[in-house]
Design a protein around this motif. Structure first.
Motif, PDB file in Angstrom:
ATOM      1  N   GLU A  20       9.093   4.762   1.274  1.00 51.88           N
ATOM      2  CA  GLU A  20       9.063   3.588   0.397  1.00 51.88           C
ATOM      3  C   GLU A  20       9.093   2.304   1.217  1.00 51.88           C
ATOM      4  OE1 GLU A  20      12.216   4.313  -2.433  1.00 51.88           O
ATOM      5  OE2 GLU A  20      10.824   5.346  -3.792  1.00 51.88           O
ATOM      6  N   THR A  21       9.882   2.302   2.285  1.00 51.89           N
ATOM      7  CA  THR A  21       9.910   1.142   3.180  1.00 51.89           C
ATOM      8  C   THR A  21       8.539   0.946   3.821  1.00 51.89           C
ATOM      9  OG1 THR A  21      12.260   1.424   3.622  1.00 51.89           O
ATOM     10  CG2 THR A  21      10.994   0.155   5.243  1.00 51.89           C
ATOM     11  N   ALA A  22       7.960   2.029   4.305  1.00 55.51           N
ATOM     12  CA  ALA A  22       6.627   1.941   4.919  1.00 55.51           C
ATOM     13  C   ALA A  22       5.605   1.442   3.905  1.00 55.51           C
ATOM     14  CB  ALA A  22       6.220   3.310   5.466  1.00 55.51           C
ATOM     15  N   HIS A  23       5.736   1.902   2.672  1.00 54.16           N
ATOM     16  CA  HIS A  23       4.801   1.494   1.615  1.00 54.16           C
ATOM     17  C   HIS A  23       4.953  -0.007   1.307  1.00 54.16           C
ATOM     18  CE1 HIS A  23       2.145   1.909  -1.762  1.00 54.16           C
ATOM     19  NE2 HIS A  23       3.082   1.613  -2.641  1.00 54.16           N
ATOM     20  N   LEU A  25       5.970  -2.253   3.465  1.00 53.67           N
ATOM     21  CA  LEU A  25       5.492  -2.980   4.641  1.00 53.67           C
ATOM     22  C   LEU A  25       3.979  -2.900   4.806  1.00 53.67           C
ATOM     23  CD1 LEU A  25       8.272  -1.955   7.191  1.00 53.67           C
ATOM     24  CD2 LEU A  25       8.008  -4.163   6.022  1.00 53.67           C
ATOM     25  N   ALA A  26       3.394  -1.816   4.357  1.00 49.42           N
ATOM     26  CA  ALA A  26       1.946  -1.616   4.499  1.00 49.42           C
ATOM     27  C   ALA A  26       1.381  -1.090   3.182  1.00 49.42           C
ATOM     28  CB  ALA A  26       1.671  -0.645   5.643  1.00 49.42           C
ATOM     29  N   PRO A  27       1.422  -1.920   2.137  1.00 47.69           N
ATOM     30  CA  PRO A  27       0.914  -1.458   0.846  1.00 47.69           C
ATOM     31  C   PRO A  27      -0.576  -1.125   0.936  1.00 47.69           C
ATOM     32  CG  PRO A  27       1.274  -3.823   0.793  1.00 47.69           C
ATOM     33  CD  PRO A  27       1.801  -3.324   2.114  1.00 47.69           C
ATOM     34  N   GLY A  28      -0.954  -0.113   0.227  1.00 45.88           N
ATOM     35  CA  GLY A  28      -2.360   0.256   0.209  1.00 45.88           C
ATOM     36  C   GLY A  28      -2.781   1.187   1.319  1.00 45.88           C
ATOM     37  N   GLN A  29      -1.855   1.585   2.181  1.00 43.16           N
ATOM     38  CA  GLN A  29      -2.195   2.560   3.218  1.00 43.16           C
ATOM     39  C   GLN A  29      -2.254   3.940   2.561  1.00 43.16           C
ATOM     40  OE1 GLN A  29      -3.068   2.393   6.437  1.00 43.16           O
ATOM     41  NE2 GLN A  29      -3.096   0.171   6.250  1.00 43.16           N
ATOM     42  N   PRO A  30      -3.439   4.520   2.399  1.00 42.10           N
ATOM     43  CA  PRO A  30      -3.580   5.758   1.640  1.00 42.10           C
ATOM     44  C   PRO A  30      -2.707   6.911   2.133  1.00 42.10           C
ATOM     45  CG  PRO A  30      -5.729   4.833   2.173  1.00 42.10           C
ATOM     46  CD  PRO A  30      -4.710   4.019   2.905  1.00 42.10           C
ATOM     47  N   LEU A  31      -2.601   7.093   3.434  1.00 46.62           N
ATOM     48  CA  LEU A  31      -1.803   8.201   3.956  1.00 46.62           C
ATOM     49  C   LEU A  31      -0.331   8.037   3.595  1.00 46.62           C
ATOM     50  CD1 LEU A  31      -1.638  10.826   5.542  1.00 46.62           C
ATOM     51  CD2 LEU A  31      -1.423   9.466   7.620  1.00 46.62           C
ATOM     52  N   ILE A  32       0.171   6.824   3.675  1.00 48.14           N
ATOM     53  CA  ILE A  32       1.572   6.573   3.316  1.00 48.14           C
ATOM     54  C   ILE A  32       1.796   6.879   1.841  1.00 48.14           C
ATOM     55  CG2 ILE A  32       3.345   4.781   3.051  1.00 48.14           C
ATOM     56  CD1 ILE A  32       2.167   3.462   5.598  1.00 48.14           C
ATOM     57  N   VAL A  33       0.855   6.477   1.001  1.00 45.95           N
ATOM     58  CA  VAL A  33       0.973   6.728  -0.440  1.00 45.95           C
ATOM     59  C   VAL A  33       1.051   8.221  -0.725  1.00 45.95           C
ATOM     60  CG1 VAL A  33      -0.217   6.511  -2.661  1.00 45.95           C
ATOM     61  CG2 VAL A  33      -0.117   4.554  -1.099  1.00 45.95           C
ATOM     62  N   VAL A  34       0.161   8.988  -0.122  1.00 45.85           N
ATOM     63  CA  VAL A  34       0.147  10.437  -0.353  1.00 45.85           C
ATOM     64  C   VAL A  34       1.441  11.073   0.146  1.00 45.85           C
ATOM     65  CG1 VAL A  34      -1.013  12.591   0.271  1.00 45.85           C
ATOM     66  CG2 VAL A  34      -2.368  10.593  -0.386  1.00 45.85           C
ATOM     67  N   GLU A  35       1.882  10.674   1.318  1.00 44.08           N
ATOM     68  CA  GLU A  35       3.128  11.221   1.853  1.00 44.08           C
ATOM     69  C   GLU A  35       4.311  10.856   0.959  1.00 44.08           C
ATOM     70  OE1 GLU A  35       3.585  13.340   4.379  1.00 44.08           O
ATOM     71  OE2 GLU A  35       1.453  13.397   4.865  1.00 44.08           O
ATOM     72  N   LEU A  36       4.316   9.638   0.425  1.00 38.30           N
ATOM     73  CA  LEU A  36       5.385   9.196  -0.462  1.00 38.30           C
ATOM     74  C   LEU A  36       5.404  10.026  -1.742  1.00 38.30           C
ATOM     75  CD1 LEU A  36       7.655   7.312  -1.368  1.00 38.30           C
ATOM     76  CD2 LEU A  36       5.899   5.635  -2.019  1.00 38.30           C
ATOM     77  N   VAL A  37       4.249  10.252  -2.326  1.00 43.42           N
ATOM     78  CA  VAL A  37       4.187  11.070  -3.539  1.00 43.42           C
ATOM     79  C   VAL A  37       4.720  12.465  -3.260  1.00 43.42           C
ATOM     80  CG1 VAL A  37       2.623  12.200  -5.177  1.00 43.42           C
ATOM     81  CG2 VAL A  37       2.340   9.770  -4.651  1.00 43.42           C
ATOM     82  N   GLU A  38       4.301  13.057  -2.168  1.00 44.94           N
ATOM     83  CA  GLU A  38       4.775  14.407  -1.836  1.00 44.94           C
ATOM     84  C   GLU A  38       6.288  14.411  -1.624  1.00 44.94           C
ATOM     85  OE1 GLU A  38       3.258  17.989   0.887  1.00 44.94           O
ATOM     86  OE2 GLU A  38       4.000  16.261   2.033  1.00 44.94           O
ATOM     87  N   ALA A  39       6.802  13.413  -0.923  1.00 42.96           N
ATOM     88  CA  ALA A  39       8.247  13.346  -0.691  1.00 42.96           C
ATOM     89  C   ALA A  39       9.002  13.196  -2.009  1.00 42.96           C
ATOM     90  CB  ALA A  39       8.573  12.178   0.248  1.00 42.96           C
ATOM     91  N   ARG A  40       8.469  12.392  -2.913  1.00 45.65           N
ATOM     92  CA  ARG A  40       9.115  12.241  -4.227  1.00 45.65           C
ATOM     93  C   ARG A  40       9.128  13.564  -4.985  1.00 45.65           C
ATOM     94  NH1 ARG A  40       6.679   6.413  -6.291  1.00 45.65           N
ATOM     95  NH2 ARG A  40       8.051   5.101  -5.004  1.00 45.65           N
TER      96      ARG A  40
END
Length: 137
Positions: A20-23, A25-40
């Motif tokens: 969430e912090t990475a998201h 700091l870098a909104p719209g980074q597709p890889l971060i979004v996917v990793e965040l969804v999986e972590a959730r």
């Protein structure tokens, strides 16, 4: 990287925090979004992909159509929602990116076959469905 490390250590709440912090700091980074969804998903203990998660994944895959985990999760989300046709479409976009004959390819193919079965269609293969759709000359 921190979020992925926490995920590999199965510390999902810390993974969500880091991602969430990475998201932020870098909104719209597709890889971060996917990793965040999986972590959730892992952190919730509930494998149900929510509408919010699906929207996030769709945006990520739109930005980067090669995100394998994003395509996989979108297929799962569609299947969970009872939309086997969309699930098949997401997974068929994923298959060409996978190692031919590998275990992940086999698993995705099995999910496609199951979805086709629920639709009353023969299991088929990706090559067969593409060949069948091509015009005859």
């Amino acid at each position: 990287m921190l979020g992925r490390s926490y995920k590999s250590l199965q510390n999902y709440s810390k993974a969500v925090e880091a991602l969430e912090t990475a998201h932020r700091l870098a909104p719209g980074q597709p890889l971060i979004v996917v990793e965040l969804v999986e972590a959730r998903l892992f952190a919730s203990g509930n494998p149900q992909v929510t509408a919010e998660m699906t929207a996030m994944l769709e945006q990520a895959v739109k930005a980067d159509p090669t995100l394998q985990k994003g395509l996989w999760l979108l297929g799962i989300a569609a299947a969970q929602a009872g939309d086997d046709r969309s699930a098949i479409e997401w997974w068929e976009r994923l298959l060409p990116q996978l190692e031919p004959g590998g275990p992940v390819t086999q698993e995705v193919s099995e999910h496609i076959a199951q979805a086709r079965g629920r639709l009353g269609e023969p299991p088929g293969t990706i090559a067969e469905s593409k060949t069948a759709a091509e015009p005859k000359t």
